[in-house]
Design a protein around this motif. Structure first.
Motif, PDB file in Angstrom:
ATOM      1  N   TYR A 118      17.634  17.529  -7.410  1.00  0.00           N
ATOM      2  CA  TYR A 118      17.349  17.883  -6.071  1.00  0.00           C
ATOM      3  C   TYR A 118      16.287  18.986  -5.629  1.00  0.00           C
ATOM      4  CZ  TYR A 118      20.067  22.061  -7.582  1.00  0.00           C
ATOM      5  OH  TYR A 118      20.515  23.055  -8.347  1.00  0.00           O
ATOM      6  N   GLY A 119      15.848  19.492  -6.741  1.00  0.00           N
ATOM      7  CA  GLY A 119      14.553  20.353  -6.316  1.00  0.00           C
ATOM      8  C   GLY A 119      13.295  20.015  -7.076  1.00  0.00           C
ATOM      9  N   TYR A 120      13.258  19.821  -8.390  1.00  0.00           N
ATOM     10  CA  TYR A 120      12.082  19.975  -9.335  1.00  0.00           C
ATOM     11  C   TYR A 120      11.204  18.665  -8.635  1.00  0.00           C
ATOM     12  CZ  TYR A 120      13.238  23.854 -11.655  1.00  0.00           C
ATOM     13  OH  TYR A 120      13.781  25.336 -12.044  1.00  0.00           O
ATOM     14  N   ILE A 121      11.828  17.606  -8.591  1.00  0.00           N
ATOM     15  CA  ILE A 121      11.057  16.411  -8.183  1.00  0.00           C
ATOM     16  C   ILE A 121      10.784  16.319  -6.673  1.00  0.00           C
ATOM     17  CG2 ILE A 121      10.715  13.743  -8.254  1.00  0.00           C
ATOM     18  CD1 ILE A 121      11.870  14.150 -11.133  1.00  0.00           C
ATOM     19  N   PRO A 122      11.812  16.271  -5.757  1.00  0.00           N
ATOM     20  CA  PRO A 122      11.607  15.967  -4.461  1.00  0.00           C
ATOM     21  C   PRO A 122      10.913  16.949  -3.669  1.00  0.00           C
ATOM     22  CG  PRO A 122      14.069  16.667  -4.823  1.00  0.00           C
ATOM     23  CD  PRO A 122      13.378  16.376  -6.075  1.00  0.00           C
ATOM     24  N   ILE A 123      10.842  18.247  -4.109  1.00  0.00           N
ATOM     25  CA  ILE A 123      10.262  19.390  -3.192  1.00  0.00           C
ATOM     26  C   ILE A 123       8.739  19.118  -3.380  1.00  0.00           C
ATOM     27  CG2 ILE A 123       9.570  21.680  -3.263  1.00  0.00           C
ATOM     28  CD1 ILE A 123      12.454  22.403  -3.814  1.00  0.00           C
ATOM     29  N   PRO A 124       7.942  18.651  -4.599  1.00  0.00           N
ATOM     30  CA  PRO A 124       6.510  18.436  -4.792  1.00  0.00           C
ATOM     31  C   PRO A 124       6.443  17.143  -4.045  1.00  0.00           C
ATOM     32  CG  PRO A 124       7.730  18.394  -6.914  1.00  0.00           C
ATOM     33  CD  PRO A 124       8.823  19.213  -6.132  1.00  0.00           C
ATOM     34  N   LEU A 125       7.205  16.427  -4.187  1.00  0.00           N
ATOM     35  CA  LEU A 125       7.067  14.874  -3.471  1.00  0.00           C
ATOM     36  C   LEU A 125       6.885  15.082  -1.996  1.00  0.00           C
ATOM     37  CD1 LEU A 125       9.403  12.585  -5.220  1.00  0.00           C
ATOM     38  CD2 LEU A 125       6.971  12.504  -5.078  1.00  0.00           C
ATOM     39  N   ALA A 126       7.826  15.852  -1.567  1.00  0.00           N
ATOM     40  CA  ALA A 126       7.873  16.085  -0.061  1.00  0.00           C
ATOM     41  C   ALA A 126       6.479  16.766   0.398  1.00  0.00           C
ATOM     42  CB  ALA A 126       8.713  17.203   0.432  1.00  0.00           C
ATOM     43  N   ARG A 127       5.989  17.510  -0.469  1.00  0.00           N
ATOM     44  CA  ARG A 127       4.794  18.615  -0.069  1.00  0.00           C
ATOM     45  C   ARG A 127       3.772  17.545  -0.228  1.00  0.00           C
ATOM     46  NH1 ARG A 127       5.539  23.596   1.888  1.00  0.00           N
ATOM     47  NH2 ARG A 127       3.698  24.553   0.803  1.00  0.00           N
ATOM     48  N   ALA A 166       1.836   6.593  -6.837  1.00  0.00           N
ATOM     49  CA  ALA A 166       0.797   7.633  -7.212  1.00  0.00           C
ATOM     50  C   ALA A 166       1.239   9.191  -6.942  1.00  0.00           C
ATOM     51  CB  ALA A 166      -0.622   7.489  -6.373  1.00  0.00           C
ATOM     52  N   VAL A 167       1.954   9.453  -6.117  1.00  0.00           N
ATOM     53  CA  VAL A 167       2.673  10.764  -6.190  1.00  0.00           C
ATOM     54  C   VAL A 167       3.642  11.050  -7.191  1.00  0.00           C
ATOM     55  CG1 VAL A 167       3.958  12.181  -4.419  1.00  0.00           C
ATOM     56  CG2 VAL A 167       2.218  10.898  -3.342  1.00  0.00           C
ATOM     57  N   VAL A 168       4.436  10.043  -7.480  1.00  0.00           N
ATOM     58  CA  VAL A 168       5.437  10.094  -8.384  1.00  0.00           C
ATOM     59  C   VAL A 168       4.799  10.159  -9.834  1.00  0.00           C
ATOM     60  CG1 VAL A 168       7.222   8.842  -9.631  1.00  0.00           C
ATOM     61  CG2 VAL A 168       7.309   8.717  -7.055  1.00  0.00           C
ATOM     62  N   GLY A 169       3.928   9.512 -10.140  1.00  0.00           N
ATOM     63  CA  GLY A 169       2.898   9.542 -11.150  1.00  0.00           C
ATOM     64  C   GLY A 169       2.498  10.976 -11.512  1.00  0.00           C
ATOM     65  N   ALA A 170       1.950  11.408 -10.367  1.00  0.00           N
ATOM     66  CA  ALA A 170       1.422  12.894 -10.422  1.00  0.00           C
ATOM     67  C   ALA A 170       2.470  14.056 -10.602  1.00  0.00           C
ATOM     68  CB  ALA A 170       0.776  13.291  -9.217  1.00  0.00           C
ATOM     69  N   ALA A 197       0.692  -1.224  -0.046  1.00  0.00           N
ATOM     70  CA  ALA A 197       0.010  -0.084   0.059  1.00  0.00           C
ATOM     71  C   ALA A 197       0.929   1.339   0.055  1.00  0.00           C
ATOM     72  CB  ALA A 197      -0.768   0.038   1.311  1.00  0.00           C
ATOM     73  N   GLN A 198       1.896   1.258   0.930  1.00  0.00           N
ATOM     74  CA  GLN A 198       2.884   2.388   0.817  1.00  0.00           C
ATOM     75  C   GLN A 198       3.496   2.364  -0.517  1.00  0.00           C
ATOM     76  OE1 GLN A 198       6.695   2.082   3.326  1.00  0.00           O
ATOM     77  NE2 GLN A 198       6.036   4.031   4.141  1.00  0.00           N
ATOM     78  N   TRP A 199       4.021   1.496  -1.084  1.00  0.00           N
ATOM     79  CA  TRP A 199       4.564   1.553  -2.615  1.00  0.00           C
ATOM     80  C   TRP A 199       3.626   2.177  -3.528  1.00  0.00           C
ATOM     81  CZ3 TRP A 199       4.174  -0.079  -7.470  1.00  0.00           C
ATOM     82  CH2 TRP A 199       5.248  -0.146  -8.260  1.00  0.00           C
ATOM     83  N   LEU A 200       2.190   1.753  -3.325  1.00  0.00           N
ATOM     84  CA  LEU A 200       1.381   2.229  -4.511  1.00  0.00           C
ATOM     85  C   LEU A 200       0.975   3.788  -4.108  1.00  0.00           C
ATOM     86  CD1 LEU A 200      -1.094  -0.620  -4.470  1.00  0.00           C
ATOM     87  CD2 LEU A 200       0.580  -0.151  -6.282  1.00  0.00           C
ATOM     88  N   SER A 252      13.248   6.012 -13.372  1.00  0.00           N
ATOM     89  CA  SER A 252      13.026   6.205 -11.973  1.00  0.00           C
ATOM     90  C   SER A 252      11.468   6.199 -11.712  1.00  0.00           C
ATOM     91  CB  SER A 252      13.451   7.488 -11.650  1.00  0.00           C
ATOM     92  OG  SER A 252      12.375   8.688 -12.469  1.00  0.00           O
ATOM     93  N   LEU A 253      10.539   6.162 -12.686  1.00  0.00           N
ATOM     94  CA  LEU A 253       9.077   5.736 -12.485  1.00  0.00           C
ATOM     95  C   LEU A 253       9.103   4.344 -11.723  1.00  0.00           C
ATOM     96  CD1 LEU A 253       7.637   7.137 -15.666  1.00  0.00           C
ATOM     97  CD2 LEU A 253       7.270   8.051 -13.433  1.00  0.00           C
ATOM     98  N   ALA A 254       9.865   3.436 -11.996  1.00  0.00           N
ATOM     99  CA  ALA A 254       9.792   1.992 -11.314  1.00  0.00           C
ATOM    100  C   ALA A 254      10.645   2.057 -10.166  1.00  0.00           C
ATOM    101  CB  ALA A 254      10.433   0.929 -12.478  1.00  0.00           C
ATOM    102  N   THR A 255      11.809   2.919 -10.046  1.00  0.00           N
ATOM    103  CA  THR A 255      12.726   2.695  -8.966  1.00  0.00           C
ATOM    104  C   THR A 255      12.511   3.568  -7.699  1.00  0.00           C
ATOM    105  OG1 THR A 255      14.525   4.287  -9.713  1.00  0.00           O
ATOM    106  CG2 THR A 255      14.633   1.869 -10.529  1.00  0.00           C
ATOM    107  N   MET A 256      12.007   4.800  -8.065  1.00  0.00           N
ATOM    108  CA  MET A 256      11.834   5.856  -7.233  1.00  0.00           C
ATOM    109  C   MET A 256      10.840   5.376  -5.880  1.00  0.00           C
ATOM    110  SD  MET A 256      10.707   9.875  -7.756  1.00  0.00           S
ATOM    111  CE  MET A 256      11.731  10.012  -9.074  1.00  0.00           C
TER     112      MET A 256
END
Length: 327
Positions: free
Chosen positions: A117-126, A9-13, A2-5, A311-315
């Motif tokens: 270091y910015g454009y992906i991790p910052i929105p992921l964290a948010r 979902a967040v990465v896909g968004a 469930a956590q992986w899914l 990274s869509l698979a590994t992230m």
């Protein structure tokens, strides 16, 4: 599972918003003529507003010595270490992985060494508020200050062979100045005296930074893909991308997690930030740097796009590992 899914979902968004930017470019709804104005708006107003909003909300609690020193140091060390590992592998295996010139293996080292270091991790964290609090995101911004220093010093030397005149001025950008101002306001306690309407305005502007930045990144990637159409895929190109992906998406995450594990227990937020950055693919900005500093843009583009897609698979998997190790 469930956590992986949820992570997926967040990465896909995030990548979906980038796709909207690419589509807008191809439909000519977002023209290249607007790029400079849009980039100035993002770098000089929106991202500084986001940084001010996040850091000032933490007050003096953020200003403990380990919070001010270790995050930038960790950012600098992870990037510089990445450059060293990628340069060593690229130079020693250059023939086997399709790097025939010095420009190509230097570009390989720059792209694989610097993560997004910015454009992906910052929105992921948010988008993962249960795991990343506002204090963790504030540490993320301080961490990225060290990344910027490494990129504009070691990274420029790596790609071009020299620093160039006025390199230090590139460090005085909107986000860096915003970090310094926010830390100063917190240190002096002046953050408590900012009028509520001003804080609300800063918060509203900051909320626009991430989605607009992702749209801009998607449009830029669409441009680079079109410009590189004459470059046909080849077995050597596949070897280059495979080598970069193994390092960036396989080896580097393990090294990052070991670094996070070695930090004292008091650095819980920094551990989470390093674990987040461990999952990131190659950055996008090196594609631009390779054009400006005599690198090899086709190599940069292949590595950036290739690792972004993989990274869509590994992230989600690495994010789940980080969440398990540093809850």
């Amino acid at each position: 599972m469930a956590q992986w899914l949820n992570m997926l979902a967040v990465v896909g968004a995030v990548f979906g918003v980038m796709g909207v930017g690419g589509l807008a470019r191809r439909l000519n709804w977002l023209s290249e003529d607007a790029d400079r104005s849009l980039l100035n708006l993002i770098v000089r107003i929106l991202f500084p507003a986001l940084i001010l909003d996040v850091i000032m909300s933490q007050g003096r609690a953020l200003l403990q010595p380990h919070n001010l020193v270790l995050p930038p140091l960790a950012g600098f060390v992870t990037v510089t270490g990445g450059f060293v590992v990628a340069y060593g592998v690229g130079k020693s295996l250059r023939g086997a992985i399709g790097l025939s010139t010095g420009r190509q293996w230097r570009t390989f080292a720059l792209c694989v060494g610097i993560y997004n270091y910015g454009y992906i991790p910052i929105p992921l964290a948010r988008q993962l508020p249960g795991r990343f609090t506002e204090s963790t995101i504030a540490i993320l911004f301080l961490h990225n200050l060290g990344v910027e220093i490494a990129l504009w010093s070691i990274g420029i030397i790596l790609i071009s062979g020299h620093l160039g005149a006025g390199w230090w001025k590139r460090l005085l950008n909107g986000p860096t100045i915003a970090i310094a101002v926010a830390v100063l306001l917190c240190f002096t306690g002046m953050n408590r005296h900012v009028p509520p309407f001003a804080m609300k305005m800063i918060s509203m502007l900051g909320a626009s930074a991430i989605p607009l930045s992702l749209v801009m990144v998607g449009a830029t990637l669409a441009d680079e893909i079109v410009r590189s159409r004459p470059i046909a895929p080849s077995a050597m190109a596949a070897r280059t991308v495979s080598a970069g992906a193994i390092l960036r998406l396989g080896v580097m995450p393990v090294l990052f997690l070991l670094l996070a594990w070695s930090l004292p227990a008091s650095c819980g937020d920094l551990k989470k930030v390093i674990a987040l950055q461990a999952a990131m693919p190659c950055g996008i900005f090196p594609v631009v740097l390779s054009r400006l500093y005599d690198g090899d843009p086709p190599t940069a583009l292949k590595l950036s796009l290739g690792t972004q897609l993989l990274s869509l698979a590994t992230m989600p998997a690495w994010l789940a590992v980080g969440a398990y190790l540093f809850p």
